[in-house]
Design a protein around this motif. Structure first.
Motif, PDB file in Angstrom:
ATOM      1  N   ASP A  12     -28.561   7.661  27.610  1.00 42.00           N
ATOM      2  CA  ASP A  12     -28.056   7.168  28.907  1.00 42.00           C
ATOM      3  C   ASP A  12     -26.519   7.069  28.907  1.00 42.00           C
ATOM      4  N   GLU A  13     -25.881   7.924  28.054  1.00 34.64           N
ATOM      5  CA  GLU A  13     -24.428   8.122  28.111  1.00 34.64           C
ATOM      6  C   GLU A  13     -23.598   6.925  27.671  1.00 34.64           C
ATOM      7  N   ARG A  14     -24.197   5.988  26.954  1.00 33.83           N
ATOM      8  CA  ARG A  14     -23.386   4.906  26.397  1.00 33.83           C
ATOM      9  C   ARG A  14     -22.788   5.390  25.080  1.00 33.83           C
ATOM     10  N   ILE A  15     -21.724   4.705  24.605  1.00 33.76           N
ATOM     11  CA  ILE A  15     -21.092   5.066  23.329  1.00 33.76           C
ATOM     12  C   ILE A  15     -21.330   3.916  22.351  1.00 33.76           C
ATOM     13  N   LEU A  16     -21.903   4.243  21.206  1.00 32.26           N
ATOM     14  CA  LEU A  16     -22.226   3.199  20.222  1.00 32.26           C
ATOM     15  C   LEU A  16     -21.519   3.428  18.896  1.00 32.26           C
ATOM     16  N   LEU A  17     -21.083   2.324  18.305  1.00 31.61           N
ATOM     17  CA  LEU A  17     -20.594   2.320  16.924  1.00 31.61           C
ATOM     18  C   LEU A  17     -21.613   1.554  16.099  1.00 31.61           C
ATOM     19  N   PHE A  18     -21.706   1.874  14.803  1.00 39.13           N
ATOM     20  CA  PHE A  18     -22.663   1.215  13.920  1.00 39.13           C
ATOM     21  C   PHE A  18     -21.918   0.308  12.939  1.00 39.13           C
ATOM     22  N   ARG A  19     -22.048  -0.995  13.109  1.00 35.36           N
ATOM     23  CA  ARG A  19     -21.460  -2.002  12.220  1.00 35.36           C
ATOM     24  C   ARG A  19     -19.973  -1.720  11.901  1.00 35.36           C
ATOM     25  N   PRO A  20     -19.160  -1.390  12.901  1.00 36.20           N
ATOM     26  CA  PRO A  20     -17.776  -0.956  12.613  1.00 36.20           C
ATOM     27  C   PRO A  20     -16.932  -2.047  11.949  1.00 36.20           C
ATOM     28  N   GLU A  21     -17.272  -3.318  12.208  1.00 33.93           N
ATOM     29  CA  GLU A  21     -16.488  -4.402  11.587  1.00 33.93           C
ATOM     30  C   GLU A  21     -16.587  -4.319  10.069  1.00 33.93           C
ATOM     31  N   LYS A  22     -17.745  -3.823   9.577  1.00 30.05           N
ATOM     32  CA  LYS A  22     -17.919  -3.692   8.122  1.00 30.05           C
ATOM     33  C   LYS A  22     -16.950  -2.647   7.553  1.00 30.05           C
ATOM     34  N   ASN A  23     -16.692  -1.582   8.318  1.00 30.58           N
ATOM     35  CA  ASN A  23     -15.761  -0.560   7.844  1.00 30.58           C
ATOM     36  C   ASN A  23     -14.351  -1.122   7.721  1.00 30.58           C
ATOM     37  N   PHE A  24     -13.932  -1.943   8.701  1.00 28.84           N
ATOM     38  CA  PHE A  24     -12.569  -2.464   8.622  1.00 28.84           C
ATOM     39  C   PHE A  24     -12.447  -3.574   7.576  1.00 28.84           C
ATOM     40  N   GLN A  25     -13.548  -4.294   7.341  1.00 24.48           N
ATOM     41  CA  GLN A  25     -13.530  -5.265   6.235  1.00 24.48           C
ATOM     42  C   GLN A  25     -13.385  -4.519   4.911  1.00 24.48           C
ATOM     43  N   ARG A  26     -14.129  -3.420   4.788  1.00 19.42           N
ATOM     44  CA  ARG A  26     -14.060  -2.645   3.542  1.00 19.42           C
ATOM     45  C   ARG A  26     -12.700  -1.972   3.391  1.00 19.42           C
TER      46      ARG A  26
END
Ligand code: PLP
Length: 357
Positions: A80-94
């Protein structure tokens, strides 16, 4: 404090390759994000600018001593044309943990996530619509001070670039052949294995190349001290299903703490499938196979999500796992994770972050 984000639009848009022409990490979008660091000001001047080459002094410290860190994650477009990120806060913590290890100043995690979202809004037309495709996101930091002294740089740049990528599995999931590496070491405790930093990867090429020449698709890394305990497979974390129980190497400082790894551990716990993080020797795996208890082996990471292992070769010993077929558990984990990531399946864990358009 949120500093005003400068946006300079690219008026010279690139032609887009058809989705089926995409090769991993070779085409980039029209814009990129940049921010500077100096000791006096800290991180400053966030901006989205046209994607373009970087000009650096030849003495910039990144070129000499490899003071750099990176991340890798994906943006998915839902039906339905939404844009999703998967747990992106974890990437910036790492990213910040990697930076700490490399004596690089850390970033405000929430702030950089909001800048990433802004960049994605601007380049949203680049997020592939074809099933199985996504937009790979590569944040990275480089040391920019022109100085050949052996000390941390006083200036840095943080970038985010975006690359539309194809499905890892064009011809379906095929369990791979793995070579157990005994000569070369990826990382040792106290080293940089837990950080996503350039040198770890270039130092692994030689083992990967030799394994490829011998017809293997990846290497399995053992601990650097005793060459006994399993660490990772290629640039993926690794899981074994033995007699109904799932085991994965315990984090020890030399293993990269994967977000896919974490998510799989959490899924298994939720499904009430026993999962244990502990030291696992390579001997134990071959022993379990001999006794008919080794059910599945698979690698995990953002690129492939779940990658089943069909064959393991350790010196003169070779074993075949699950008849070289994708195991039931690997398949279920793959379907669940990709289902959540692409919005096909609901997300009871609150892992996805929607980018407002
Ligand atoms: C990035 C990476 C992984 C996987 O991490 P994810 O967050 O799951 O993508 C595993 N091992 C190494 C060495 C890595 O660089």
């Amino acid at each position: 404090m949120k500093e005003q984000l400068t946006i300079i639009e690219n008026t010279n848009r690139k032609p887009r390759l058809a989705d089926d022409q995409l090769a991993f990490g070779k085409q980039f979008t029209d814009h990129m994000f940049v921010m500077d660091y100096s000791i006096d000001v800290g991180w400053h001047d966030p901006r989205v600018i046209p994607y373009e080459p970087i000009t650096l002094d030849p003495a910039a410290m990144i070129f000499h001593y490899g003071q750099t860190v990176f991340e890798g994650l994906k943006a998915y477009r839902t039906e339905d044309e939404r844009i999703l990120l998967f747990r992106p806060e974890k990437n910036f913590q790492r990213l910040n943990r990697s930076s700490d290890r490399l004596s690089i100043p850390t970033l405000d995690e929430e702030l950089v996530l909001s800048y990433l979202q802004e960049l994605l809004r601007i380049d949203q037309d680049w997020i592939p619509t074809t099933e199985g495709y996504s937009l790979y996101i590569r944040p990275f930091i480089i040391a920019t001070e022109p100085n050949l002294s052996l000390a941390p740089s006083g200036t840095y740049q943080f970038y985010i670039i975006l690359s539309p990528v194809g499905s890892y599995y064009r011809e379906g999931i095929n369990p791979v052949k793995i070579f157990v590496e005994e000569e070369f070491t990826r990382a040792v405790r106290g080293g940089t294995g837990m950080a996503k930093t350039a040198g770890n990867y270039s130092a692994a090429y030689i083992a990967q190349q030799r394994a490829t020449e011998k017809g293997f698709s990846q290497v399995l890394w053992l601990d650097g001290v005793e060459k006994k305990f399993i660490e990772e497979v290629g640039s993926m974390n690794v899981f074994f299903k033995i007699n109904g129980e799932v085991v994965t190497p315990k984090l020890n400082g030399s293993i990269l703490e994967g977000i896919t790894r974490l998510s799989i551990i959490e899924l298994l716990k939720d499904w009430q499938i026993p999962v244990v993080e502990r030291r696992i020797s390579i001997e134990e795996i071959f022993q379990a196979h001999e006794e008919g208890r080794l059910e599945e082996v698979f690698g995990t990471g953002t690129a492939a999500v779940v990658s089943p292992v069909g064959e393991l070769t350790w010196n003169s010993r070779q074993i075949t796992i699950n008849n070289k077929q994708t195991g039931e558990l690997a398949k279920k984990l793959y379907d669940t994770l990709t289902g959540i990531q692409t919005g096909k399946q609901n997300d009871p864990y609150g892992w996805t972050v929607e980018v407002e358009k």
